[in-house]
Scaffold this motif. Structure first.
Motif, PDB file in Angstrom:
ATOM      1  N   SER A 134      10.988  11.655  10.707  1.00 20.48           N
ATOM      2  CA  SER A 134      10.718  12.770  11.574  1.00 20.48           C
ATOM      3  C   SER A 134      11.343  12.345  12.992  1.00 20.48           C
ATOM      4  N   HIS A 192       1.272  -9.551   4.394  1.00 22.90           N
ATOM      5  CA  HIS A 192       0.767  -9.514   3.082  1.00 22.90           C
ATOM      6  C   HIS A 192       1.178  -8.861   2.152  1.00 22.90           C
ATOM      7  N   LYS A 235       0.606  -2.051  12.650  1.00 28.61           N
ATOM      8  CA  LYS A 235       0.857  -0.834  11.836  1.00 28.61           C
ATOM      9  C   LYS A 235       0.361   0.483  12.611  1.00 28.61           C
ATOM     10  N   ALA A 236      -0.953   0.418  13.414  1.00 21.11           N
ATOM     11  CA  ALA A 236      -1.460   1.380  13.946  1.00 21.11           C
ATOM     12  C   ALA A 236      -0.413   2.049  15.023  1.00 21.11           C
ATOM     13  N   GLU A 237       0.470   1.290  15.463  1.00 21.38           N
ATOM     14  CA  GLU A 237       1.101   1.402  16.792  1.00 21.38           C
ATOM     15  C   GLU A 237       2.707   1.724  16.373  1.00 21.38           C
ATOM     16  N   LEU A 238       2.828   1.806  15.396  1.00 18.38           N
ATOM     17  CA  LEU A 238       4.491   2.297  14.536  1.00 18.38           C
ATOM     18  C   LEU A 238       4.869   3.601  15.199  1.00 18.38           C
ATOM     19  N   THR A 281       7.588   9.267   6.376  1.00 24.17           N
ATOM     20  CA  THR A 281       7.375  10.654   7.093  1.00 24.17           C
ATOM     21  C   THR A 281       7.479  10.326   8.532  1.00 24.17           C
ATOM     22  N   LEU A 282       6.893   9.474   9.158  1.00 27.74           N
ATOM     23  CA  LEU A 282       6.938   9.226  10.478  1.00 27.74           C
ATOM     24  C   LEU A 282       8.430   8.837  11.079  1.00 27.74           C
ATOM     25  N   SER A 340       0.031   4.410   0.346  1.00 23.64           N
ATOM     26  CA  SER A 340      -0.225   5.364   1.515  1.00 23.64           C
ATOM     27  C   SER A 340       0.610   5.249   2.911  1.00 23.64           C
ATOM     28  N   PHE A 341       0.314   3.428   3.026  1.00 24.96           N
ATOM     29  CA  PHE A 341       1.215   3.235   4.357  1.00 24.96           C
ATOM     30  C   PHE A 341       2.820   3.589   4.143  1.00 24.96           C
ATOM     31  N   HIS A 382       0.834  -1.165  -0.132  1.00 22.60           N
ATOM     32  CA  HIS A 382      -0.019   0.005  -0.061  1.00 22.60           C
ATOM     33  C   HIS A 382       0.940   1.136   0.029  1.00 22.60           C
ATOM     34  N   THR A 404       3.164   7.259   4.797  1.00 26.58           N
ATOM     35  CA  THR A 404       3.020   7.865   5.955  1.00 26.58           C
ATOM     36  C   THR A 404       4.142   7.312   6.958  1.00 26.58           C
ATOM     37  N   SER A 425      -1.701  -4.678   9.568  1.00 27.89           N
ATOM     38  CA  SER A 425      -3.008  -4.143  10.316  1.00 27.89           C
ATOM     39  C   SER A 425      -3.361  -4.998  11.042  1.00 27.89           C
ATOM     40  N   ARG A 426      -3.312  -6.185  11.201  1.00 31.19           N
ATOM     41  CA  ARG A 426      -3.733  -7.350  12.188  1.00 31.19           C
ATOM     42  C   ARG A 426      -2.961  -7.249  13.611  1.00 31.19           C
TER      43      ARG A 426
END
Lengths: 119, 1285
Positions: A26, A58, A106-109, A22-23, A15-16, A13, A19, A85-86
């Protein structure tokens, strides 16, 4: 070894990937490359020899765990961190068996979670 | 040595010796006048009496007359010693001189029986003996010259010579002797006067001669004192007369006149001892025996206890046959001396013969009826062959059938028969059912023929593709008998229970009413004179109003059916509408509101006692023969009344015993026969008329009138006179039998004509109507039996209880010829196993014991020719039974086949695995068809090869292993594959294709049948059964095999359906799984990724908020846009799971939103007005959705039309495009998944997609009624039920 940790981001993906770059940048990481599938990930990892490979489970061509196994089998210098993402519980022992260093949802990266796994 | 010979030896020599001695003494006497004559006369008289006595003794061993004759003769000879000149002997002779007179008086008074009958007679005889011994001897003590003869020797017994005493004594004795002799003569005369005419004929000559002798002796004794000459002369005359007397005795004794009277008396009295006891009494032979001749002359005689006997006389015994009209009825074994009395024997034999014949006729009639009934039971009445359309193709009428003929001709329609149209409809329907199922069907129906309601049973069997057989049996009798027997049983129980007559009368009335279906029943007792009768029992049906006298009331019998019973003495029937009823009788019936009457007489001890009458109101009438049925009840009433009478008689019998002698005298006079004594010139000399002879109403002055003047047919009288002339000429009994109308009724009479004098004869008339009727009934009954016998389709045997064939009837068309002869034993029947014969005899004995029909089945023959037979047993006599043997092989085979089919069907229905069914079918087929082996094969694709999937073979026979594959090469299986029909190959008949002949020969197969197994219209396989040489399958076996293969087809179709269902379920499950995986992936790849990005962006923005606000703002804007896309993707995903618009708004809006997303124009032709059940709407939505997606992807169509409608309880969904067509539902999971979804709802999906002509997808789904709808329909009275869902 320089002070800056080099990272290869592997995810299909865009978009991931954007992001995450950038994360991590930074937070002081050096994102040296991106790959969208397993085959190019192996190639990039071989040629770039990053400190960390942030590897999505995946992938469109090869399963992420197999990619991880390939990268770690011959004593490669990159530490592989699986991501998805799981939830980590969906994969259980697969992460460790593949030779990867660890797993980050992913949400906790963040730079901190990545650094803690590398220590 | 016989007793009579011993008597001769004992008596004759001494008599001769004594006679000789006394004759010599007398002849040489010096004191006897005319010594020669005296000697001769003395020897003659003595000898005559002894001889007559010996003859009488021999002929009548039990009669004492012989002994008395011998006693007279012997004492007479002994008395001859008075001729001697020696004093003591002479005195002894004189002392016993009078002894013969004492015996003679005894003889006369006891004649002819040899017994004294009264105290008076005994007194007279004893007095006589006292007089001739004590009286006569006493005067010898005082009289020196007792004979008043001077030359005589001196009196050796003289005690003292006292002339005065002697004179007084002699005179007193003489006076007493004369008075005594006169008293004897008077007694004889009195006996003669009291005797019957027949007895007088015997008594007269003896009494006249004996009485005269006694009178002469009286004169001789009385005259002694005053005229010696007169005494001498009368003494001589008496002596001469005395010579003839013994012969008169003898002739009278042997004439048997009185023996005949005894026979009449015996017949009237009917003593309880039975015929044999009576014969013993009549013949005076206590060892006499009566033997009955068996019906088959070859079987000889039986005694009165039924034991077989040879009629061969032992020494000293003789046999006299009993015959009537040339037919041997029996025999009497008796003392051979009776042969000297042929008249007596003939009379006794004739009397007993009449009786035996009467009994035999009754027995034969009963036996014949029993046989007829047994036959009727065992016989189908009538057979019709009928086409499917109801045309009679063939008729087999049974001439002995109890029912009237249906009158149906070959070619006529069954609707022409007299039975009701709806019955014919039922008959035809049942016939068609039999054709359809191939099974035996049985129905029963009522038919009214000539006003007679009959009950018929019809059995239907197919006899071809379009015709069937109806076997019609009349079961009316059976039904009626069942009812009647139970009613009779109840009455009989009541009678046996010694119920009081009053109660029984009501019971009988009620039972008769229910059995005959009468409206009213009365029992009446005739009043003396038969003018009136009293009602003693009464029954009236529920709700029936009949005007008739109540119990206890008396009714007049003038012009009533009850009077008719009195007149005829038989059961009668009167029907108002048959036109035969007299106006008076009709008026009587109308007065009582009666249309039909049956009545039968009640007879007690031979007397008409009363009547049972049953009636029906208009318009009903009794069935034919109802009156005869009534007779069975009246016989029970008679029995009960006779019981009652017997009880009363028992108490009276003590009194009767005292009067028995008087009664027997009276009976002698009241002989049962009517008699006429007629002179040779035709004058009636004497007559006696006894009922039931009613021809000559006794008129005043008939004695002396001309026989031709009597009210009697002249030609019969002329014949009687001619026979009388013949009787007089020959001295023999003449028989004359004729019929005569008496008061409108035909009666039979028998005359026995016998001479009664030189110019007169006696005619004894008997009414033999009853016997004749019995004979005629017997003849007609036997004719019926014969007719039945000849019409029987079965082999029949009459068998004795000890297993001898008495009669054999073989049906010409029989499949099993009879191999036995009359007279042979069943145990010698060729080819019949011993255990079968044992079972047959056991069943026969059971039938004899129980009196009920017995049925058994057995097997005969060997493999290949095994036949089943059914035997029905009925008693046909006391010790014989009737056996009807029917070949039931076909029926048995059908039964076995049905059972086998049933087992297979059960296995199929029980969802047994196909492999199990294959083996079961081959085994059942093999057994039922008697095959040696059977295989079930499955065709391989292409029809060239087959695989054996099931097999069975007889133990020991070789068989192909299951699983073996072989090439069919034009064999039976191949022929079945090509034709789809059962086939048969017979080596012997050349029906085998040439290239297969060798193969069959190699396998040793002679006969082969095969039938197809078809699944959903395609040949699947076959069942093949085979027989080795020399056997062949019976005709039609291949068709019967078809019944089994059809079941296999069914089982396989079930199996296939089950497999398809399982596959469909599996596909639905995997389709569901696949769908969920897709959803998970979509969520993961879409909304989840975007949300992860948003999450990361937000965290980044947060970190930059302080250091770099501008970038933070840019990050937040990006996150916001990402979030909007994620939301849209989630909505899209949810719509893919189940469109919310479908749930919320229904099929129309959901399809419209689908159309909006379709890239080509969609036209909706029709949409349902109402909401459909949820699962139907969903299925319809996905059908349209998938179809539109396919159209968009593949069809290259310019437009597409959609139609959804509800029709006949089904939702029809159709999507039609004008694209390229050529869609293949098998390939591609989309359409397959749709079909599964539709079929899961019991629906059906069809895809029609010819290349270049567009594609039509059509689904039909049943719309189940909602419970509310069903309830509404139920309340409105429509079909369906609330639970119907």
């Amino acid at each position: 070894m320089s002070n800056v940790t080099t990272v290869l981001i592997v995810d299909d993906h865009p978009s991931f990937r954007g992001t995450a770059r950038t994360l991590l940048e930074s937070e002081g990481f050096d994102v040296v490359g991106e790959a969208a599938d397993g085959a190019s990930a192996i190639q990039a990892a071989t040629s770039l020899e990053p400190d960390v490979v942030l590897l999505d489970v995946h992938l469109p061509d090869i399963n992420g765990f197999k990619v991880a196994a390939t990268l770690t089998r011959n004593g490669g210098r990159s530490a592989v961190i699986m991501t998805s993402s799981r939830d980590a519980r969906d994969f259980g022992p697969l992460v460790e068996q593949s030779g990867a260093r660890g797993f980050i949802a992913k949400a906790e990266l963040s730079g901190a979670t990545l650094t803690s796994l590398l220590q | 040595m016989s007793p009579s010979a011993r008597v001769w030896l004992v008596v004759a020599p001494p008599a001769l010796a004594v006679g000789a001695v006394t004759s010599v003494l007398t002849a040489r006497s010096e004191h006897v006048n005319l010594p020669g004559l005296q000697a001769a006369l003395g020897a003659l008289i003595g000898g005559a009496f002894v001889a007559a006595g010996l003859i009488a003794r021999t002929r009548r061993p039990l009669n004492r007359t012989g002994w008395l004759l011998i006693a007279v003769g012997f004492t007479w000879l002994l008395g001859g010693v008075w001729g001697t000149d020696q004093s003591l002997l002479w005195t002894l002779g004189v002392a016993f001189m009078a002894l013969p007179a004492g015996f003679l008086i005894h003889l006369l008074l006891a004649y002819p029986s040899g017994r004294l009958h009264s105290t008076w007679e005994r007194l007279v005889v004893v007095t006589g003996y006292v007089l001739v011994t004590v009286g006569h001897g006493s005067h010898l003590l005082v009289e020196p010259d007792p004979l008043q003869c001077e030359e005589c020797p001196s009196n050796a017994f003289l005690v003292s010579e006292q002339d005065r005493v002697a004179d007084v004594l002699t005179s007193s004795i003489q006076i007493i002797a004369v008075a005594y002799l006169l008293a004897v003569v008077g007694t004889l005369f009195s006996r003669w006067r009291r005797a019957s005419p027949a007895a007088r004929r015997t008594l007269t000559p003896v009494f006249v001669a004996g009485g005269a002798t006694l009178l002469l002796f009286a004169v001789s004794v009385g005259a002694q004192t005053f005229s010696h000459t007169l005494s001498e002369v009368t003494g001589w005359i008496a002596s001469f007369v005395l010579v003839g007397v013994p012969f008169l005795f003898l002739s009278g004794l042997l004439k048997s006149r009185l023996a005949r009277a005894d026979i009449s008396r015996a017949l009237v009295e009917e003593p309880t001892g039975g015929a044999q006891e009576r014969i013993r009494q009549l013949l005076h032979d206590p060892r006499a025996e009566l033997l009955y001749a068996c019906a088959e002359p070859s079987r000889g005689y039986v005694d009165v206890d039924g034991r077989p006997r040879d009629a061969v006389a032992e020494p000293g015994r003789a046999v006299t046959p009993i015959e009537r009209e040339g037919r041997l009825l029996g025999a009497i074994v008796h003392d051979e001396v009776l042969l000297d009395e042929p008249e007596l024997l003939e009379e006794v034999a004739a009397a007993v013969g009449l009786e035996i014949e009467r009994d035999q006729n009754l027995q034969a009639l009963e036996a014949s009826e029993r046989r007829s009934r047994a036959l009727l039971d065992a016989l189908p009445d009538r057979i019709f062959r009928v086409s499917r359309e109801g045309i009679i193709l063939d008729v087999q009428e049974n001439p002995g059938s109890a029912t009237p003929r249906a009158g149906l001709q070959v070619g006529s329609s069954v609707y022409d028969s007299p039975v009701a149209r709806e019955v014919v409809d039922r008959i035809l329907a049942t016939g068609k059912l039999a054709l359809q199922t191939g099974e035996l069907k049985t129905i029963e129906w009522d038919v009214v023929l000539d006003g007679d309601r009959r009950h018929a049973e019809g059995r239907f069997v197919p006899s071809g593709d379009d015709e069937f057989l109806v076997v019609i049996r009349d079961v009316t009798e059976r039904k009626r008998q069942e009812v009647e027997q139970s009613a009779l049983h109840r009455v009989a129980l009541a009678v046996a229970g010694e119920i009081r007559p009053e109660r029984m009368f009501d019971l009988v009335a009620e039972e008769v009413g229910s059995v005959l279906g009468a409206h009213s029943v009365s029992l009446l007792r005739y009043e003396p004179g038969f003018e009136e009768a009293v009602v003693v029992g009464r029954w009236t049906g529920d709700g029936v109003e009949v005007e008739f006298a109540a119990v206890g009331e008396s009714v007049s019998l003038v012009a009533t059916p009850i009077h008719l019973v009195y007149e005829t003495r038989r059961p009668i029937r009167v029907d108002l509408e048959d036109g035969k009823t007299s106006p008076e009788l009709a008026a009587d019936l109308r007065a009582h509101m009666v249309n039909s009457v049956v009545a039968a007489p009640i007879t007690v001890s031979g007397r008409l006692w009363g009547v049972v009458a049953a009636s029906l109101t208009p318009p009903h009438a009794f069935w034919v023969g109802a009156e005869e049925r009534l007779g069975a009840f009246t016989r029970l009433v008679s029995l009960a009344l006779a019981n009652e009478e017997a009880r009363e008689q028992l108490s009276a019998s003590l009194f009767a015993l005292e009067a028995s002698e008087r009664r027997s005298r009276a009976l002698l006079e009241a002989s049962p026969d009517s008699m006429f004594r007629i002179s040779r010139d035709g004058r009636i000399l004497d007559y006696r008329v006894q009922p039931p002879i009613r021809i000559f109403r006794p008129a005043e002055g008939m004695i002396g009138s001309d026989v031709y003047d009597a009210d009697f047919p002249k030609e019969i009288t002329a014949r009687t006179m001619a026979l009388g002339e013949q009787a007089l000429a020959t001295g023999e009994l003449q028989l004359h039998e004729y019929e005569i109308e008496v008061e409108g009724e035909l009666r039979y009479q028998e005359e026995r004509i016998t001479p009664s004098g030189a110019d007169e004869f006696v005619v004894i008339v008997r009414d033999v109507t009853e016997r004749k009727r019995q004979e005629q009934e017997l003849q007609s009954s036997e004719r019926r039996s014969r007719a039945l016998l000849e019409a029987m389709p079965d082999n029949m045997f009459r068998i004795s209880a000890d297993g001898i064939f008495l009669d054999i009837q073989e049906t010409p068309s029989s499949q099993r010829p009879v191999h036995a002869k009359v007279g042979s034993s069943v145990y010698d029947y060729p080819g019949a196993p011993r255990n079968v014969i044992d079972r047959v005899m056991a069943a026969g004995k059971r039938a004899l014991e129980t009196g009920e029909l017995q049925t058994i089945e057995w097997k005969l023959g060997s493999e290949g020719d095994l036949r089943y037979q059914e035997g029905r047993f009925m008693p046909s006599g006391e010790r014989e039974f009737f056996l009807v043997v029917r070949d039931v092989t076909e029926r048995k085979r059908r039964e076995e086949e049905q059972a086998a089919l049933h087992r297979v069907a059960l296995a199929v229905a029980g969802e047994a695995r196909a492999e199990r069914i294959f083996d079961l079918v081959t085994e059942e087929v093999g057994r039922v068809l008697g095959a040696h082996g059977a295989n079930l094969i499955r065709y391989e694709p292409g029809g060239e090869e087959a695989v054996i999937v099931g097999g069975w073979s007889e133990p020991g026979a070789s068989s192909e292993p299951v699983g073996e594959r072989y090439r069919m090469q034009g064999g039976a299986a191949h022929t079945v594959y090509r034709t789809g029909r059962p086939v048969r190959f017979e080596l012997d008949e050349g029906t085998v294709p040439p290239r297969f002949v060798e193969q069959m020969q190699e396998m040793g197969v002679n006969s082969l049948i095969a039938a197809p197994i078809t699944v959903t219209g395609r040949p699947w396989g076959a069942v093949i059964a085979s027989l080795t040489a020399p056997h062949s399958f019976p005709a039609g076996a291949e068709e019967r095999l078809g019944a089994f293969t059809r079941l296999v087809s069914l089982a396989l179709a079930n199996e296939e359906a089950r497999e398809q269902l399982a596959a469909s379920r599996a596909r639905l499950v995997s389709a569901g799984d696949e769908e969920r995986r897709r959803l998970e992936r979509n969520l993961h790849d879409g909304a989840q990724q975007r949300l992860v990005s948003v999450s990361l962006s937000l965290r980044l923005a947060q970190a930059r908020l302080a250091s770099d606000p501008a970038e933070a703002e840019a990050l937040l804007a990006g996150a916001n846009a990402e979030l909007s896309v994620a939301l849209e993707e989630l909505r899209e995903l949810a719509r893919g799971i189940h469109p919310a618009v479908l749930t919320e708004r229904g099929l129309g809006p959901a399809l419209a939103s689908l159309a909006d997303r379709t890239p080509l124009p969609v036209e909706f032709e029709q949409l349902p007005d109402e909401r459909l059940p949820g699962q139907v709407e969903a299925a319809a939505y996905y059908v349209v959705s998938e179809a539109l997606a396919n159209v968009a992807k593949y069809a290259a169509a310019s437009s597409v039309s959609v139609r959804v409608e509800q029709r006949n309880g089904r939702a029809v969904i159709e999507v039609v495009d004008d694209g390229v067509g050529g869609a293949q539902p098998e390939h591609g999971s989309g359409l397959r998944g749709l079909a599964d979804r539709v079929e899961a709802l019991d629906g059906h999906l069809a895809v029609v997609s010819p290349a270049g002509k567009g594609t039509t997808i059509r689904a039909e789904i049943p719309v189940p009624k909602s419970p509310l709808d069903a309830l509404a329909a139920y309340v409105e009275g429509g079909v369906g039920s609330p639970g119907g869902g």
